[in-house]
Every structure is written in structure tokens, then in C-alpha cells.
Design a protein around this motif. Structure first.
Motif, PDB file in Angstrom:
ATOM      1  N   ALA A 324       0.826  -1.217   0.000  1.00 28.21           N
ATOM      2  CA  ALA A 324       0.000   0.000   0.000  1.00 28.21           C
ATOM      3  C   ALA A 324       0.856   1.262   0.000  1.00 28.21           C
ATOM      4  O   ALA A 324       0.321   2.363   0.113  1.00 28.21           O
ATOM      5  CB  ALA A 324      -0.914   0.008   1.213  1.00 28.21           C
ATOM      6  N   ILE A 325       2.175   1.088  -0.141  1.00 31.79           N
ATOM      7  CA  ILE A 325       3.084   2.229  -0.042  1.00 31.79           C
ATOM      8  C   ILE A 325       3.828   2.515  -1.344  1.00 31.79           C
ATOM      9  O   ILE A 325       3.860   3.660  -1.818  1.00 31.79           O
ATOM     10  CB  ILE A 325       4.110   1.995   1.083  1.00 31.79           C
ATOM     11  CG1 ILE A 325       3.394   1.832   2.429  1.00 31.79           C
ATOM     12  CG2 ILE A 325       5.112   3.146   1.152  1.00 31.79           C
ATOM     13  CD1 ILE A 325       4.310   1.418   3.554  1.00 31.79           C
ATOM     14  N   TYR A 326       4.423   1.473  -1.945  1.00 32.15           N
ATOM     15  CA  TYR A 326       5.342   1.693  -3.062  1.00 32.15           C
ATOM     16  C   TYR A 326       4.741   1.289  -4.408  1.00 32.15           C
ATOM     17  O   TYR A 326       4.073   0.256  -4.521  1.00 32.15           O
ATOM     18  CB  TYR A 326       6.634   0.884  -2.854  1.00 32.15           C
ATOM     19  CG  TYR A 326       7.251   1.050  -1.490  1.00 32.15           C
ATOM     20  CD1 TYR A 326       7.969   2.188  -1.159  1.00 32.15           C
ATOM     21  CD2 TYR A 326       7.109   0.050  -0.521  1.00 32.15           C
ATOM     22  CE1 TYR A 326       8.537   2.331   0.100  1.00 32.15           C
ATOM     23  CE2 TYR A 326       7.683   0.192   0.738  1.00 32.15           C
ATOM     24  CZ  TYR A 326       8.382   1.328   1.042  1.00 32.15           C
ATOM     25  OH  TYR A 326       8.940   1.469   2.292  1.00 32.15           O
ATOM     26  N   TRP A 327       5.025   2.078  -5.438  1.00 32.31           N
ATOM     27  CA  TRP A 327       4.744   1.681  -6.808  1.00 32.31           C
ATOM     28  C   TRP A 327       5.675   0.528  -7.151  1.00 32.31           C
ATOM     29  O   TRP A 327       6.819   0.474  -6.675  1.00 32.31           O
ATOM     30  CB  TRP A 327       5.002   2.872  -7.739  1.00 32.31           C
ATOM     31  CG  TRP A 327       4.676   2.641  -9.186  1.00 32.31           C
ATOM     32  CD1 TRP A 327       3.644   1.904  -9.687  1.00 32.31           C
ATOM     33  CD2 TRP A 327       5.368   3.184 -10.315  1.00 32.31           C
ATOM     34  NE1 TRP A 327       3.654   1.946 -11.053  1.00 32.31           N
ATOM     35  CE2 TRP A 327       4.688   2.717 -11.466  1.00 32.31           C
ATOM     36  CE3 TRP A 327       6.480   4.004 -10.462  1.00 32.31           C
ATOM     37  CZ2 TRP A 327       5.108   3.053 -12.762  1.00 32.31           C
ATOM     38  CZ3 TRP A 327       6.883   4.353 -11.734  1.00 32.31           C
ATOM     39  CH2 TRP A 327       6.210   3.870 -12.869  1.00 32.31           C
ATOM     40  N   ASP A 328       5.216  -0.389  -7.972  1.00 27.57           N
ATOM     41  CA  ASP A 328       6.039  -1.580  -8.237  1.00 27.57           C
ATOM     42  C   ASP A 328       7.289  -1.279  -9.055  1.00 27.57           C
ATOM     43  O   ASP A 328       8.170  -2.134  -9.173  1.00 27.57           O
ATOM     44  CB  ASP A 328       5.207  -2.676  -8.907  1.00 27.57           C
ATOM     45  CG  ASP A 328       4.588  -2.262 -10.233  1.00 27.57           C
ATOM     46  OD1 ASP A 328       4.945  -1.183 -10.758  1.00 27.57           O
ATOM     47  OD2 ASP A 328       3.732  -3.009 -10.748  1.00 27.57           O
ATOM     48  N   GLN A 329       7.404  -0.067  -9.599  1.00 26.66           N
ATOM     49  CA  GLN A 329       8.633   0.311 -10.331  1.00 26.66           C
ATOM     50  C   GLN A 329       9.472   1.332  -9.564  1.00 26.66           C
ATOM     51  O   GLN A 329      10.448   1.874 -10.101  1.00 26.66           O
ATOM     52  CB  GLN A 329       8.270   0.860 -11.712  1.00 26.66           C
ATOM     53  CG  GLN A 329       7.608  -0.167 -12.617  1.00 26.66           C
ATOM     54  CD  GLN A 329       7.436   0.339 -14.039  1.00 26.66           C
ATOM     55  OE1 GLN A 329       8.415   0.673 -14.719  1.00 26.66           O
ATOM     56  NE2 GLN A 329       6.204   0.397 -14.506  1.00 26.66           N
ATOM     57  N   ALA A 330       9.123   1.585  -8.310  1.00 25.59           N
ATOM     58  CA  ALA A 330       9.885   2.522  -7.478  1.00 25.59           C
ATOM     59  C   ALA A 330      11.216   1.886  -7.102  1.00 25.59           C
ATOM     60  O   ALA A 330      11.317   0.655  -6.961  1.00 25.59           O
ATOM     61  CB  ALA A 330       9.091   2.868  -6.228  1.00 25.59           C
ATOM     62  N   PRO A 331      12.257   2.689  -6.930  1.00 25.78           N
ATOM     63  CA  PRO A 331      13.601   2.169  -6.589  1.00 25.78           C
ATOM     64  C   PRO A 331      13.720   1.811  -5.112  1.00 25.78           C
ATOM     65  O   PRO A 331      14.201   2.572  -4.294  1.00 25.78           O
ATOM     66  CB  PRO A 331      14.524   3.333  -6.950  1.00 25.78           C
ATOM     67  CG  PRO A 331      13.674   4.561  -6.754  1.00 25.78           C
ATOM     68  CD  PRO A 331      12.285   4.149  -7.153  1.00 25.78           C
ATOM     69  N   THR A 332      13.252   0.618  -4.760  1.00 25.19           N
ATOM     70  CA  THR A 332      13.275   0.164  -3.373  1.00 25.19           C
ATOM     71  C   THR A 332      14.449  -0.757  -3.110  1.00 25.19           C
ATOM     72  O   THR A 332      14.995  -1.391  -4.019  1.00 25.19           O
ATOM     73  CB  THR A 332      11.979  -0.573  -3.015  1.00 25.19           C
ATOM     74  OG1 THR A 332      11.814  -1.685  -3.902  1.00 25.19           O
ATOM     75  CG2 THR A 332      10.779   0.353  -3.138  1.00 25.19           C
TER      76      THR A 332
END
Length: 336
Positions: A324-332
Motif C-alpha cells: 500500500a506504499i510503493y509503486w512496483d517500479q519505485a527504486p526500493t
């Protein structure tokens, strides 16, 4: 001046009002807030809301260096709300496609299941550089540590966000009781005056405002957010609806911002020029002090610590899941 020891009730009421407003806005717009507008030359039009204080410099660098243009984007950068967590309505109703906030401000929305996702980081706490934010008091103050804030008033730029969280976290880490600290919200530009005049016992400032406060004679305590390395300080977020319909554009946008972050870290003079134009800090202060260190990466392990502690401090109604926090293409990353 807004005051609160526990902003949870106020936050819930505000988010309820936001939800009602968005429902009306969506109906008025025919239910489509995710459509992609094009400029006359065919570029995808994007509006991004920046903060009023700091960490927005990579956005202007991406504009100045042509990274947005090269990516086929026509980007408009606008100043957002003083409390950046209040930028959410503009993103959800399509007035803006992206907006800045601090990580804790975003988490307040995520805890209410608002359909928003972080797309990239902008800055995280790091021991690689000297602190660019922190607690400040008058030199004559009896406050020597964070635990001494018990029974005192601390001026911050917005209630319930990352700054209030880190203050409470460091008070607890130092053996104090965060519930005994009173926080007041003041304009970022007024924080130094609040401390020097005695309006507040302490302030927590950041960026060039922090440097200016030190230069004015205020005394620092601790290392600010650097005392929790990896804590995400600034992020850009978007709506799930926009990302689902315009994922390619969103990826081009965050890639352009990533290039700008690299450029900003290598060219502090360019960052200082932006600060001189868009902040109210005197140029002499900006020239004399180091710039921020920018970082696109989102440390999910440290973020989980922040989430757990925010919930403990009653700054979050519940603990949102990573999905519920990160877009799946965000640099995590999972952290070290």
C-alpha cells in the motif's frame, strides 16, 4: 499557529474531508482523473507539486538540464501545500500527476487506504554527510539532550510528519517520554525567530533554513535525521489510477528525476542557484554551507521501523503494508 501533542484526530477528520471532496470532484469530472494530456508538440503534460522548504532542487535541475524534455515530457513545477501531506487531493483529482511530501506525511495517507503510491525517493538520512536538519535551541537554553524536551514546546513546519516523528523517536531513544513534548506548527521561514524570541523552547529546522538558524547563533543538539540512517526524508508520489494508465510516462518521469539527483550531487553550485531563487534564505548563507545529499532509493527496512514507531506514537491509525506504499517500479531496497 497550529498546536498539537497528538494530531491523530485532526488528521483523521482532514482525511475524511479529503475523501468527500474527491468524491465530488471525480463526479464533476466524469470519473476520470487519470487521463494524460499532451502539449502541442506531442509531449506528455505533467504537473508536479513541490515542497515549500527544501529537497525540491532535483525537479528544477531536471527542467534546466533538459532531462524532462529529452524524456518527451512537458513538466510544470508548482509550489504545493505548506503541509505537503495535504497535496494528496490535488493528485487524486488529477490537478497534479505527482507531488512531494515527507515519508511520514505519505504514510498518514497510506494508513487510510488512500489510492496513492510512492514513485521515488528524493533524500534519505545518511552518515555520509554532515546533518542538514536538526534540533536547535538558544545558546542559553537548559536543553542539552532530546530527553530534556519533556515539558517543552518545539516548533516544526507541520504536525504529524517526519519531523515530529524523528523528534519523538529521538526523545524516546534518549530515555524521555515523547508524550510529554508539545509541538507547534509554524511557517518554515518563522522557525528561527520562534526559537530566538522564546516563542518556542526549541525548533527542528532543515535545509538552508537549518544552516541559517545555526549561523544566527542557535545551538544544535544531536545529528537530526542522520541519527536514523536510511530514513526516507522526501518522496514523490502519484495516484494508483494515474500509474495504472500512464506507467510509461511515470517511469520516464522518475528516470529523469534520477538523472537530476546524480547531477545535483555532483554540482552543488547548481543546487545553490535554485535555493537562491526559490527559498527566502539569504544568498550569503547558501554560499557558505553544503548542499543536501539526494538519494532516489527507498530503504523499506528502515521505513518499516518508522511505520512501527509512528503507530506506537499514535501518529498512524494503523500500520500500512508495503503493497500500500510503493509503486512496483519505485527504486526500493531492503536495506543493509
Amino acid at each position: 499557529m497550529e498546536t498539537s501533542r497528538n494530531p491523530r484526530r485532526r488528521t483523521l477528520l482532514a482525511l475524511t474531508a479529503v475523501t468527500a471532496t474527491l468524491s465530488l470532484a471525480t463526479t464533476a469530472c466524469g470519473g476520470d482523473a487519470a487521463g494524460e494530456a499532451k502539449s502541442a508538440d506531442g509531449k506528455a503534460k505533467v504537473t508536479v507539486l513541490r515542497s515549500n522548504g527544501a529537497i525540491f532542487e532535483p525537479l528544477y535541475i531536471a527542467e534546466q538540464q533538459g532531462y524532462f524534455k529529452d524524456a518527451g515530457l512537458d513538466v510544470t513545477i508548482k509550489a504545493g501545500a505548506q503541509d505537503t501531506s495535504q497535496n494528496a487531493p490535488s493528485v487524486l483529482n488529477g490537478e497534479a500527476q505527482f507531488a512531494m511530501t515527507d515519508s511520514s506525511g505519505f504514510l498518514k495517507s497510506a494508513a487510510q487506504d488512500m489510492p496513492l503510491r510512492i514513485v521515488t525517493g528524493l533524500q534519505s538520512a545518511t552518515t555520509k554527510t554532515a546533518p542538514t536538519d536538526g534540533l536547535l535551541v538558544k545558546k542559553s537554553s537548559s536543553i542539552e539532550s532530546f530527553s530534556d524536551l519533556e515539558g517543552k514546546t518545539v516548533g516544526i513546519s507541520a504536525l504529524g510528519g517526519t519531523i515530529q516523528f524523528i523528534c519523538e523517536y529521538l526523545v524516546q531513544k534518549d530515555g524521555g517520554d515523547p508524550k510529554k513534548v508539545k509541538f507547534v506548527a509554524l511557517p518554515t521561514t518563522s522557525l528561527t525567530d520562534a526559537a530566538t524570541s522564546g516563542k518556542t523552547d526549541a525548533i527542528f529546522s532543515f535545509g538552508p533554513f537549518y544552516a541559517a538558524a545555526k549561523e544566527s547563533g542557535l545551538r544544535t543538539i544531536g545529528n537530526g535525521m542522520n541519527d536514523l540512517p536510511g530514513m526516507v526524508q522526501g518522496v514523490l508520489f502519484s495516484s494508483q489510477k494515474y500509474l495504472a494508465s500512464n506507467g510509461d510516462t511515470a517511469k520516464k518521469f522518475i528516470d529523469a528525476v534520477a538523472k537530476a539527483i546524480t547531477y545535483a550531487n555532483a554540482h552543488p553550485t547548481a543546487v545553490k542557484a535554485i535555493d537562491k531563487k526559490y527559498t527566502q534564505v539569504p544568498a550569503a548563507y547558501i554560499d557558505k554551507h553544503d548542499t543536501n545529499y539526494y538519494d532516489k532509493n527507498l530503504d523499506t527496512t528502515v521505513m518499516r521501523t518508522v511505520i512501527t514507531k509512528m503507530h506506537e506514537f499514535d501518529l498512524l491509525d494503523k500500520e500500512p503494508k508495503d503493497s500500500a506504499i510503493y509503486w512496483d517500479q519505485a527504486p526500493t531496497s531492503g536495506g543493509e
